[in-house]
Design a protein around this motif. Structure first.
Motif, PDB file in Angstrom:
ATOM      1  N   THR A  83       0.838  -1.195   0.000  1.00  0.00           N
ATOM      2  CA  THR A  83       0.000   0.000   0.000  1.00  0.00           C
ATOM      3  C   THR A  83       0.872   1.244   0.000  1.00  0.00           C
ATOM      4  OG1 THR A  83      -1.688  -1.226   1.234  1.00  0.00           O
ATOM      5  CG2 THR A  83      -1.906   1.163   1.179  1.00  0.00           C
ATOM      6  N   PRO A  85      -6.623  -2.881   0.232  1.00  0.00           N
ATOM      7  CA  PRO A  85      -5.427  -2.164   0.702  1.00  0.00           C
ATOM      8  C   PRO A  85      -5.391  -2.088   2.226  1.00  0.00           C
ATOM      9  CG  PRO A  85      -6.486  -0.983  -1.103  1.00  0.00           C
ATOM     10  CD  PRO A  85      -7.444  -2.057  -0.663  1.00  0.00           C
ATOM     11  N   SER A 116      -3.323   3.971  -3.588  1.00  0.00           N
ATOM     12  CA  SER A 116      -3.402   2.516  -3.690  1.00  0.00           C
ATOM     13  C   SER A 116      -4.780   2.070  -4.144  1.00  0.00           C
ATOM     14  CB  SER A 116      -3.050   1.879  -2.338  1.00  0.00           C
ATOM     15  OG  SER A 116      -3.110   0.472  -2.410  1.00  0.00           O
TER      16      SER A 116
END
Length: 462
Positions: free
Chosen positions: A98, A132, A156
């Protein structure tokens, strides 16, 4: 990013009675990915996996990709071997993935391509859920609405959406900085403050962002999980560090903050580690993912069978890609899930789903208050208490009170035995609930004096 500002208020249940809560069927099915219809009459496996113990850095990235490529190959192979009617694959990003959005996106694309190939080669109905990591608690007190961690999360989410995800989910942490301390001190007022005041505020902020990303890329917004709250309590209770009745009440109360995701556009399937999922299903009608006995590779629990009673996806939580006698662990656990799902689907096909649901429930609920509150009847009563209350704080109190009352009634009816210490805690919980103020602002003043040093007011617009 332009965010949504409107929300939906759930003031009634999606089901008329507990009898309508059953595995494989949801009032609001969701179709995603390559034609996977979740909650439309069948239960499907949701396979989840992670790396073996290894470094995750730039120099090891080729080896990391090879691990996920191997997992993708085994998923396709096992899906065909097991004649799976459908499959959800969940890719939970590790924190580094992430922090480096391109890394998470690269693995998302790799796994998405494997599922596309399986659909083309032998018609596998499938979808890829991508989750994420919520990085925002890396600093203390956590800064939730700005800063580097928040920007990494946003990047992300968008990168994974663009790379081929079909469903986006998250396990968010807003309120956890207070909940952890309050839970360890057995402070129910502090727990309610975290779950019913802080967490819903963060969920509203966060899920406006997530659903905006999903809408922009044509994805499904899946759901959130109170894993960091209720699952932490469950694990501590399992280690004898927390009363089981306290963990059970936290479980019920946690449903309210997870419901906020659906108020801001989530459609399900909810997260597998969100054991509050049955309550969400009763309120929203959305399909849910659950985990239990087949998640023992990731954690132990007292809810191994009852957790399957209302599932639409059945998950293993997560397993490392390590070698077993039969083969690698992700393929072995996909087989476990497949056989569990076959039994559920056979019960549905033969009209015996309520019989099988009852067996799943009865095998667990007499042994743990945490299992008791996950039965269909308990779920329905907790959900009904939530929708009858006006706002998140009152709903959280109502859910906790409903769980406490259900446990007390089961003890009186001798359907559940509690130790003397657990019974004392149940009384203590009831007294603490009675002592809570009716108004949220009355609680905020007291709790900020006690826990204000742990949080940033701006993170919750307080």
């Amino acid at each position: 990013m332009t965010t949504k500002t409107s929300s939906r208020k759930f003031s009634s249940l999606a089901v008329a009675s507990a009898a309508e809560l059953v595995f494989g069927r949801a009032p609001q099915p969701v179709t995603c990915g390559h034609g996977l219809a979740v909650g439309a009459g069948e239960v499907y496996p949701e396979i989840n996996f992670t790396l073996p113990t290894m470094l995750l850095e730039e120099s090891t990235w080729p080896a990391v990709l090879e691990q996920y490529r191997e997992i993708g190959e085994m998923i396709v192979r096992a899906s065909r071997r097991l004649h799976l009617p459908g499959l959800m694959v969940e890719f939970e990003l590790l924190p580094q993935m992430t922090e480096h959005p391109a890394w998470g996106a690269e693995i998302t694309r790799l796994l998405s391509d494997f599922l596309s190939e399986a659909h083309e080669r032998f018609g596998l109905r499938s979808a890829l859920r991508v989750t994420p990591t919520d990085l925002r608690d890396l600093s203390r007190p956590p800064v939730l609405r700005s800063g580097e961690a928040w920007e990494c999360m946003r990047a992300s989410l968008a990168s994974c959406a663009a790379a081929g995800a079909h469903v986006l989910s998250i396990e968010s942490i807003g309120g956890k900085e207070v909940h952890d301390e309050a839970m360890m001190y057995g402070d129910l007022a502090g727990v309610i403050f975290a779950l019913g005041v802080l967490a819903p505020r963060d969920m509203a902020f966060l899920w406006q962002e997530i659903t905006t990303v999903c809408d922009g890329y044509g994805l499904i917004a899946g759901g959130d999980s109170a894993c960091g709250f209720a699952n932490t309590a469950m694990q501590l209770a399992g280690q004898g560090m927390l009363p089981e009745v306290f963990a059970a009440v936290i479980r019920a109360a946690s449903a309210v903050r997870s419901l906020v995701a659906f108020e801001y556009g989530a459609r399900g399937p909810s997260k597998d580690c969100a054991y509050e999922g049955p309550v969400l299903k009763a309120i929203t009608g959305a399909p849910i993912a659950m985990e239990g006995k087949s998640a023992c590779c990731a954690h132990f629990s007292p809810v191994g069978n009852v957790a399957a009673a209302m599932c639409d996806l059945w998950s293993n939580e997560s397993v490392q890609n390590i070698r077993l006698l039969s083969g690698n662990a992700p393929e072995a656990f996909l087989e476990l899930l497949a056989y569990d799902c076959r039994l559920c689907n056979q019960a549905l096909a033969s009209g015996q789903e309520l019989v099988y649901r009852t067996l799943l429930e009865q095998s667990d609920i007499a042994l743990s208050p945490q299992a008791l509150v996950l039965s269909a009847e308990s779920t329905w009563q907790i959900a009904a208490a939530i929708v009858q209350a006006p706002a998140a704080y009152q709903r959280t109190v109502a859910a906790a009170r409903a769980a406490s009352d259900l446990i007390r009634a089961a003890v009186r009816a001798r359907r559940l035995n509690l130790s003397a210490a657990e019974a004392t805690w149940l009384d203590r919980i009831a007294h603490a609930l009675d002592a809570l103020p009716e108004r949220e602002d009355s609680l905020i003043g007291v709790m900020m004096d006690k826990y204000g040093h742990l949080l940033h007011r701006a993170s919750y617009a307080l």
